[in-house]
Design an enzyme around this catalytic site. Structure first.
Site, PDB file in Angstrom:
ATOM      1  N   CYS A  48       0.831  -1.203   0.000  1.00 46.17           N
ATOM      2  CA  CYS A  48       0.000   0.000   0.000  1.00 46.17           C
ATOM      3  C   CYS A  48       0.864   1.252   0.000  1.00 46.17           C
ATOM      4  CB  CYS A  48      -0.951  -0.006   1.191  1.00 46.17           C
ATOM      5  SG  CYS A  48      -0.109  -0.149   2.793  1.00 46.17           S
ATOM      6  N   HIS A  52      -1.704   1.208   7.434  1.00 46.10           N
ATOM      7  CA  HIS A  52      -2.110   1.198   6.030  1.00 46.10           C
ATOM      8  C   HIS A  52      -1.959   2.603   5.467  1.00 46.10           C
ATOM      9  CE1 HIS A  52      -4.174  -0.087   2.425  1.00 46.10           C
ATOM     10  NE2 HIS A  52      -5.078   0.858   2.576  1.00 46.10           N
TER      11      HIS A  52
END
Length: 913
Positions: A304, A841
């Site tokens: 990510c 994330h």
């Protein structure tokens, strides 16, 4: 033979399964002699074909609420179609078509003002059924029974995308036409070859039955000729059909061939041909299927961080344009080079095929990992670290490419001036998209508090890493306030090379501004166990970032954008992006594991070292560059310019620094008796500067272990220069006799709550406050304000002279600020969601210049978001911020508006054809 193409919501009724749910679909009504049909293309990727000839039982059209129309079609087998959401014109046209077919009155429907011919193609699947199945139903020959069973025709056996074959739509049509000619000349021979390849048993049967096919040859030839004409028409009009199971792109082979041809011409040659007149027509087709455009990037496993950074970079039009706007042949660049990996991802990042994206991202990850092994595995990594490696590696890539194809000067010398202009054909260079967009130049001035010796260091950076305030404040800080604090003057434990004094004062200022200013917030701090932890304190995200207060007369503006005539057709890139939204199977060579991909092409890295500090102006004229270099600068004030290390030394930053020294040197007194700690006999007029020789050798400056880490210097240069000719301006020499040195100044740790104060607080106890100055650019520490206020007293006659000098300096700085306002506009934010540094994330919010709205990119998920909402949601998670110079931002918006107007005119022209 014409076709009707419209859009609506369809329900399919069946006596066994009932009525399906309403689904949006494109409806194609194809009218052929005794072979009329209705084809429905659904969003899910499926399509259905309904035979209309001798199969219509009833057609009913109902209109209600003025503009809502409902059409009910009943077929002979009691199956039904319920179509709604049609416009009045579309509903009437479809009703007329169905009635005409029902009454066997074949008259081609005309749809005025619509580009129906563009979408008049039929699927190859239907062509295969018609040409190789139904045509031979009248014949007793079993030649095509195998083709009927497999659903594969001769046309499908033609090779599509290979490494050595690249065919355009016209070339494919020509090859098919030649095959048809051979088929018409000897149908039996074609059947023999086809059946020999598939089944020898069927071949023997076919050979026995060939005599019975002679009577039908004439009829077959006529039908094949008709099919060939239709096929050529379909190919010329759309080139978007195939039988690969893809919903709307049925004949993807033609699309693949044309797409790869365009990409190869665009990437592998110096210029692309303007002979592809069908690109705009193809663009129209993909605009009908926006759901096939996928802007997200798949996660390869804890990637990510990479997706967020790439979405931010590739959403910047100037970076994307500079990445593709190169004059060297792309075919000579290794496919596993980072430059090529980014270019391919830029082309195909919006494709609907996830496998292609995964392949491209994997190749790009391998290219980065070849130089930075930390990104080799599937471990979680830092987005800022990936961004830094990506930009550095891309810059190094371009430097070595410039070394391979080194531009020759018109004088035949290797030491040709490093500033190369694109309008000179003999001296054109390859601009680096990192240098032209992200690289900034800082002038770091470090002055010894004892002897006044000043060291000027030029720092080249691609971003600015800024500390967050360590103390908890009543009101949250902002990007603007932390940015201003970074440029404030501060005390350093820095050992002077001349007098070995350990205290100095450092000041940063801009020497050259970038197009895109990247601000990295250091969201980490030390806990009670001296371990790093995430700092999730709230920071107000400033929409605009003002940097004028940190510039001077010699600050150079951002590099100008390329001229309109030199810009690569960015609209073409958008078309190719949409074209690649189908199921394109492109095989890319495996990435070679090498730490230096371009090493075999280079004999030595000395030339690349010499090229450090180049400023390549791509697409700008000499007049523009002279204006760029001479803007806001005067020859008398410019002391020296060093192109090798980009040192840009002016009187202005020196005067700025010395003014600060004059203030701070008098504000601290000796603890015993208030006497100065150092001798007053050290005048500022004796300040020495390190000179820069004509051919300086790079030497690394090493600090002693007694010094604290100076985190402000992100990438300090290797050079320390000496220039004995540089002197402090005369207006400060008079103050030299009054200067007193001290080493008791404290470093203030607390940051201002908002932007740094523009004036001193009004003193309440001092009588002579009118002489108190309000310097806007001297960021004095809060702990020293009380002592500074003492300068307002007339007890010390030297204070008045000092204040007068400071006041004149502040007025001069204010006049300089009025000359130009440098403001940056927020265009992208990379955020980290999580409580710890080692887990979490990453997502990205980026401004879309084409749609002029913000999007949130969360791997494959892409959602629209309001800018104000984004600024509010990312206060505690915002990590990396991309700011574009406001003038560049406005220019980008104007270019995008002009491009959309041109595109609209092209569409209207095509629809009229």
């Amino acid at each position: 033979m014409a076709a009707l193409f419209l859009r609506g919501f369809v329900q399919i009724g069946n006596c066994k399964t009932g009525i399906s749910k309403s689904k949006e679909a494109f409806i194609e009504a194809v009218e052929r002699k005794k072979k009329d049909r209705l084809v429905l293309y659904f969003k899910s990727g499926k399509y259905s074909t309904f035979r209309l000839s001798d199969n219509i039982q009833n057609v009913v059209l109902k209109s209600y609420r003025g503009n809502q129309n409902h059409l009910h079609l009943t077929l002979q087998n009691n199956n039904g179609l319920f179509i709604e959401g049609l416009s009045s014109t579309d509903a009437e046209q479809l009703k007329i078509f169905l009635d005409r077919v029902h009454q066997n009155e074949v008259q081609p429907p005309v749809r005025p003002g619509k580009g129906g011919s563009v979408f008049s193609s039929t699927t190859q699947k239907e062509i295969n059924k018609t040409s190789f199945h139904k045509v031979d139903e009248k014949s007793s020959s079993k030649s095509f029974e195998i083709a009927k069973g497999s659903g594969t025709g001769v046309l499908q056996r033609m090779p599509l995308l290979t490494s050595k074959l690249t065919l355009t739509c016209g070339e494919l049509s020509e090859n098919q036409h030649k095959k048809r000619k051979r088929m018409l000349s000897s149908s039996s021979e074609m059947n023999e070859e086809f059946l020999k390849e598939n089944n020898s048993v069927e071949y023997k049967k076919s050979k026995a039955d060939c005599s019975r096919c002679v009577s039908y040859n004439r009829e077959k030839q006529l039908k094949l000729k008709e099919l060939e004409e239709n096929k050529k028409l379909e190919c010329e009009s759309s080139c978007i059909m195939n039988a690969t199971g893809n919903p709307y792109l049925d004949d993807i082979g033609l699309l693949q061939a044309l797409t790869e041809k365009m990409v190869l011409v665009f990437l592998l040659q110096q210029g692309y041909s303007d002979g592809y007149t069908k690109w705009d027509k193809l663009k129209l087709f993909f605009e009908l299927f926006p759901e096939k455009i996928c802007h997200g990037l798949p996660n390869l496993g804890n990637t990510c961080y990479m997706n967020a950074v790439l979405q931010s970079l590739l959403s910047i039009p100037s970076f994307a344009d500079d990445l593709l706007n190169q004059s060297f042949p792309w075919g000579k660049i290794p496919l596993n080079a980072l430059t090529m990996c980014l270019a391919r991802l830029l082309f195909f990042k919006d494709t609907y095929n996830i496998e292609i994206k995964e392949m491209l991202l994997l190749n790009l990850k391998k290219a980065i990992s070849a130089a930075a092994e930390i990104f080799h595995g599937n471990a979680q990594n830092d987005a800022h670290e990936f961004l830094a490696h990506c930009l550095d590696q891309l810059k190094d890539n371009m430097e070595k490419l410039n070394t391979i194809w080194k531009p020759k000067s018109e004088f035949g010398e290797d030491n040709f001036p490093k500033q190369v202009f694109a309008d000179d054909p003999d001296t054109s260079g390859f601009s680096c998209p990192v240098i032209t967009n992200f690289e900034l130049e800082l002038l770091h001035s470090i002055a010894c508090k004892a002897c006044g010796q000043v060291i000027l260091k030029t720092e080249l950076n691609n971003y600015l890493s800024i500390n967050l305030p360590q103390r908890i404040k009543a009101h949250p800080s902002s990007i603007q306030s932390t940015f201003d604090l970074f440029f404030g003057a501060e005390e350093l434990e820095y050992k002077c090379a001349k007098c070995e004094h350990k205290t100095s004062v450092g000041v940063h200022s801009f020497s050259r501004l970038p197009r895109i200013l990247i601000v990295h917030l250091k969201r980490y701090s030390l806990n009670e166990f001296c371990a790093l932890k995430k700092n999730d304190q709230e920071v107000i995200i400033s929409k605009y970032l003002k940097v004028s207060s940190h510039c001077n007369e010699g600050t150079r503006p951002p590099l100008p954008l390329s001229e309109d005539g030199e810009i690569t057709d960015f609209q073409l890139l958008k078309v190719i992006r949409k074209m690649t939204s189908g199921n394109i199977s492109v095989s890319w060579p495996a990435t070679k594991e090498s730490k230096d991909i371009l090493a075999p092409h280079i004999g030595s890295d000395k030339e690349s070292e010499q090229k450090k500090g180049q400023t390549v102006f791509k697409g700008a004229s000499r007049r523009q560059q002279q204006k760029y270099l001479g803007k806001n600068s005067k020859p008398n004030e410019l002391e020296s310019v060093y192109s090798g290390d980009r040192a840009f030394i002016e009187k202005e930053p020196l005067a700025h620094l010395m003014t600060y020294l004059e203030d701070t040197s008098l504000c601290q007194f000796h603890k015993a008796g208030g006497k100065p700690a150092s001798s007053p006999g050290t005048p500022l007029s004796k300040v020495d500067f390190q000179t820069v020789p004509e051919n300086p050798k790079r030497k690394k400056y090493v600090k002693t272990s007694k010094f604290v880490a100076f985190d402000r210097i992100i990438n300090p240069t290797k050079d320390l220069y000496e220039d004995k000719n540089i002197r402090i301006p005369e207006r400060f020499q008079k103050v030299s006799e009054q200067t007193q040195q001290c080493d008791g100044m404290r470093i203030c740790e607390q940051a201002p709550q908002q932007a740094l104060p523009q004036s001193f607080p009004k003193p309440g106890t001092q009588g002579h406050t009118k002489n108190l100055l309000r310097p806007t650019k001297l960021n004095l520490q809060k702990s020293n304000r009380n002592s500074l206020l003492a300068l307002g007293s007339n007890k010390n006659p030297r204070n008045k002279d000092i204040l007068d000098k400071i006041k004149s300096k502040a007025k001069e700085t204010k006049r300089n600020d009025d000359k130009g306002d440098h403001t940056y506009r927020l265009i992208s934010v990379v955020s980290h969601l999580g409580k710890t540094l080692k887990s979490g994330h990453y997502i990205c919010d980026a401004y879309d210049f084409e749609k002029q709205i913000w999007f949130t990119y969360d791997d494959m998920r892409v959602l629209g978001i309001q800018e104000a909402q984004m600024q509010e949601d990312r206060r505690c998670t915002g990590y990396i911020f991309f700011y574009m110079h406001n003038e560049i931002f406005e220019e980008m918006l104007k270019r995008e508006e002009n491009a959309q107007l041109n595109s609209k005119e092209v569409e209207e022209t095509l629809q009229k054809e």
